[in-house]
Scaffold this motif. Structure first.
Motif, mmCIF file in Angstrom:
data_model
loop_
_atom_site.group_PDB
_atom_site.id
_atom_site.type_symbol
_atom_site.label_atom_id
_atom_site.label_comp_id
_atom_site.label_asym_id
_atom_site.label_seq_id
_atom_site.Cartn_x
_atom_site.Cartn_y
_atom_site.Cartn_z
ATOM 1 N N HIS A 252 53.194 60.960 27.237
ATOM 2 C CA HIS A 252 53.336 61.964 26.187
ATOM 3 C C HIS A 252 54.527 61.594 25.314
ATOM 4 C CE1 HIS A 252 50.615 64.589 28.396
ATOM 5 N NE2 HIS A 252 51.340 64.391 29.477
ATOM 6 N N SER A 253 54.432 61.981 24.065
ATOM 7 C CA SER A 253 55.616 61.801 23.216
ATOM 8 C C SER A 253 56.490 63.041 23.374
ATOM 9 C CB SER A 253 55.195 61.602 21.762
ATOM 10 O OG SER A 253 54.477 62.727 21.303
ATOM 11 N N ALA A 254 57.765 62.889 23.145
ATOM 12 C CA ALA A 254 58.692 64.003 23.282
ATOM 13 C C ALA A 254 58.436 65.036 22.188
ATOM 14 C CB ALA A 254 60.124 63.499 23.206
ATOM 15 N N SER A 255 58.414 66.290 22.603
ATOM 16 C CA SER A 255 58.261 67.375 21.635
ATOM 17 C C SER A 255 59.653 67.884 21.262
ATOM 18 C CB SER A 255 57.436 68.508 22.243
ATOM 19 O OG SER A 255 58.177 69.126 23.283
ATOM 20 N N ALA A 256 59.705 68.717 20.248
ATOM 21 C CA ALA A 256 60.990 69.310 19.851
ATOM 22 C C ALA A 256 61.552 70.136 20.996
ATOM 23 C CB ALA A 256 60.795 70.174 18.602
ATOM 24 N N GLY A 257 60.689 70.808 21.747
ATOM 25 C CA GLY A 257 61.132 71.601 22.897
ATOM 26 C C GLY A 257 61.749 70.743 23.982
ATOM 27 N N HIS A 258 61.163 69.567 24.228
ATOM 28 C CA HIS A 258 61.719 68.658 25.236
ATOM 29 C C HIS A 258 63.086 68.150 24.813
ATOM 30 C CE1 HIS A 258 57.452 67.604 26.795
ATOM 31 N NE2 HIS A 258 57.970 68.587 27.485
ATOM 32 N N VAL A 259 63.218 67.835 23.535
ATOM 33 C CA VAL A 259 64.493 67.327 23.037
ATOM 34 C C VAL A 259 65.561 68.415 23.128
ATOM 35 C CG1 VAL A 259 65.700 66.469 20.999
ATOM 36 C CG2 VAL A 259 63.402 65.617 21.542
#
Length: 119
Positions: A17-24
């Motif tokens: 998965h690519s990083a989402s804004a929430g993950h960052v």
């Protein structure tokens, strides 16, 4: 001396998965089963109250938080009559050891004692 053949090649994990804004912003998500293990006592009571509210068979679910709760953490009442009708008590405790009979006896004794007092 260490030989080159003793080293294991480092192979990076494939990106799923690519990083989402929430993950960052918040970091990687914690699995639900692991998340409940880090609940504070207040979070655990809130979680238990929400879970008991989702069960069928209870007309009222009430949380008795804090000291002086007379042995009640979360209670599920089968109808609006409250303690006059069948009800269930959910204790929200976390121990650093497997549950022992002595742990349970104290909580049951509190309910019996305060019932005997009429409270």
């Amino acid at each position: 001396m260490v030989q080159n053949s003793d080293f294991k090649a480092i192979v990076p994990k494939e990106i799923v998965h690519s990083a989402s804004a929430g993950h960052v912003q918040a970091g990687l998500p914690i699995p639900k089963a692991s998340r409940v293990q880090i609940f504070s006592p207040d979070d655990w009571e809130g979680f238990t109250e929400e879970w008991a509210s989702s069960l069928t068979g209870y007309a009222i679910v009430r949380r008795f938080a804090g000291s002086g709760d007379m042995g009640l953490d979360v209670a599920g009442f089968t109808d609006a009559a409250g303690f006059s009708s069948p009800w269930d008590n959910f204790q929200c405790k976390r121990y650093d050891h497997p549950l022992r009979p002595a742990d349970i006896h104290v909580e049951i004794a509190k309910i019996i004692y305060y019932s005997w007092l009429g409270e």
